[in-house]
Design a protein around this motif. Structure first.
Motif, short mmCIF file in Angstrom:
data_model
loop_
_atom_site.label_atom_id
_atom_site.label_comp_id
_atom_site.label_asym_id
_atom_site.label_seq_id
_atom_site.Cartn_x
_atom_site.Cartn_y
_atom_site.Cartn_z
N LEU A 44 0.84 -1.20 0.00
CA LEU A 44 0.00 0.00 0.00
C LEU A 44 0.88 1.25 0.00
O LEU A 44 1.86 1.33 0.75
CB LEU A 44 -0.92 0.01 1.22
N GLY A 45 0.55 2.21 -0.86
CA GLY A 45 1.31 3.46 -0.97
C GLY A 45 2.48 3.35 -1.91
O GLY A 45 3.21 4.34 -2.09
N GLU A 46 2.70 2.19 -2.52
CA GLU A 46 3.83 2.04 -3.43
C GLU A 46 3.56 2.82 -4.71
O GLU A 46 2.46 2.79 -5.26
CB GLU A 46 4.04 0.55 -3.76
N LYS A 47 4.58 3.54 -5.19
CA LYS A 47 4.45 4.35 -6.41
C LYS A 47 4.60 3.48 -7.64
O LYS A 47 5.50 2.65 -7.71
CB LYS A 47 5.50 5.46 -6.42
N LEU A 69 10.29 0.10 -6.07
CA LEU A 69 11.11 -1.11 -6.14
C LEU A 69 12.34 -0.90 -7.00
O LEU A 69 13.43 -1.37 -6.71
CB LEU A 69 10.26 -2.27 -6.70
N LYS A 70 12.18 -0.11 -8.07
CA LYS A 70 13.30 0.18 -8.96
C LYS A 70 14.35 1.01 -8.24
O LYS A 70 15.56 0.79 -8.38
CB LYS A 70 12.79 0.91 -10.20
N GLN A 71 13.91 1.99 -7.41
CA GLN A 71 14.84 2.81 -6.67
C GLN A 71 15.61 1.98 -5.65
O GLN A 71 16.83 2.12 -5.48
CB GLN A 71 14.09 3.96 -5.96
N ASN A 72 14.90 1.08 -4.96
CA ASN A 72 15.58 0.22 -3.98
C ASN A 72 16.62 -0.67 -4.64
O ASN A 72 17.71 -0.90 -4.13
CB ASN A 72 14.55 -0.64 -3.24
N THR A 73 16.26 -1.14 -5.86
CA THR A 73 17.20 -2.00 -6.58
C THR A 73 18.43 -1.21 -6.99
O THR A 73 19.55 -1.69 -6.92
CB THR A 73 16.52 -2.59 -7.81
#
Length: 245
Positions: A44-47, A69-73
């Protein structure tokens, strides 16, 4: 064109949810099958960044890109990989243990070799002892036979020696005589031997092998004296065990 939004709700059991788009009053439907990475559950709240497409008369999100998720990667990729920590101090200990193990192995092999030599020497000593015992037994048997011969007398030996000398003379004589004369000489020889035995031995009531002093005497008693018990298998050879016939 791509539009951005945030996950507003997601039903894990059914695999779908809705995205809230800024400036839009109506939420947009999405399904987990349209996510590029299905192994990570939507939060929830994920862009998200996506395209709005129509499917079966309804609008839905497609070609979804998970921005968070891409930024974390990307952050994980920027972090330098650390080499695993290796305790160099353990290497000397390992080498020491390895060297000790080799030393113990060599010592064990030496002990096994020594034991093998000891066992082999004992086996050789045992064989020599057995051979000596066998020789002693043979000598004892020879002495016993000689003592028995001395106790019984040496008359049969003299008879046999005289008989052997006569056989040699007769054989020399018979080789130079014709066949008929040879047969006659052989018959005469047998008669002479029987006559000599009959003159040496006489029936005196003895019937057993233990009472006989020689094999010739046992033969005489078996052939000429009644009631003898010296031929158990009835093969014409008396006292076979006693005289080893």
């Amino acid at each position: 064109m791509f539009v951005e939004g945030k996950i507003k709700s997601y039903i894990t059991e059914r695999g779908f949810g809705f995205i809230a788009i800024e400036g839009e009053s109506k939420d947009l439907f999405f399904h987990i099958k349209d996510f590029p990475n299905k192994s990570v559950e939507p939060k929830l709240g994920e862009k998200l960044k996506f395209r709005i497409v129509e499917e079966n008369g309804k609008l839905k999100a497609d070609q979804i890109v998970r921005l968070d998720l891409k930024q974390n990667t990307a952050v994980l990729e920027d972090v330098p990989q650390q080499r695993p920590y290796t305790n160099n101090s353990a290497s000397p200990r390992f080498n020491e243990r390895s060297s000790k193990g080799r030393i113990f192995t060599i010592i064990g092999l030496i002990v096994i070799a020594v034991l093998a030599v000891v066992v082999y020497n004992k086996y050789q000593d045992y064989r020599q002892t057995q051979q000596l015992k066998a020789q002693q037994l043979m000598q004892q048997q020879v002495q016993i036979v000689e003592q028995q011969r001395e106790a019984l007398g040496d008359l049969p030996d003299r008879v046999l020696s005289e008989e052997g000398q006569r056989n040699l003379e007769d054989q020399t004589y018979l080789t130079n005589k014709p066949r008929s004369e040879k047969v006659s000489a052989s018959i005469e020889k047998q008669n002479a031997v029987q006559h000599q035995q009959s003159s040496q031995f006489k029936c005196d009531g003895r019937t057993h092998c233990s009472q006989m002093r020689s094999y010739e005497e046992a033969v005489f008693f078996l052939r000429n004296c009644p009631g003898t018990q010296m031929d158990g298998n009835n093969d014409g050879e008396p006292c076979e065990r006693q005289f080893r016939r």
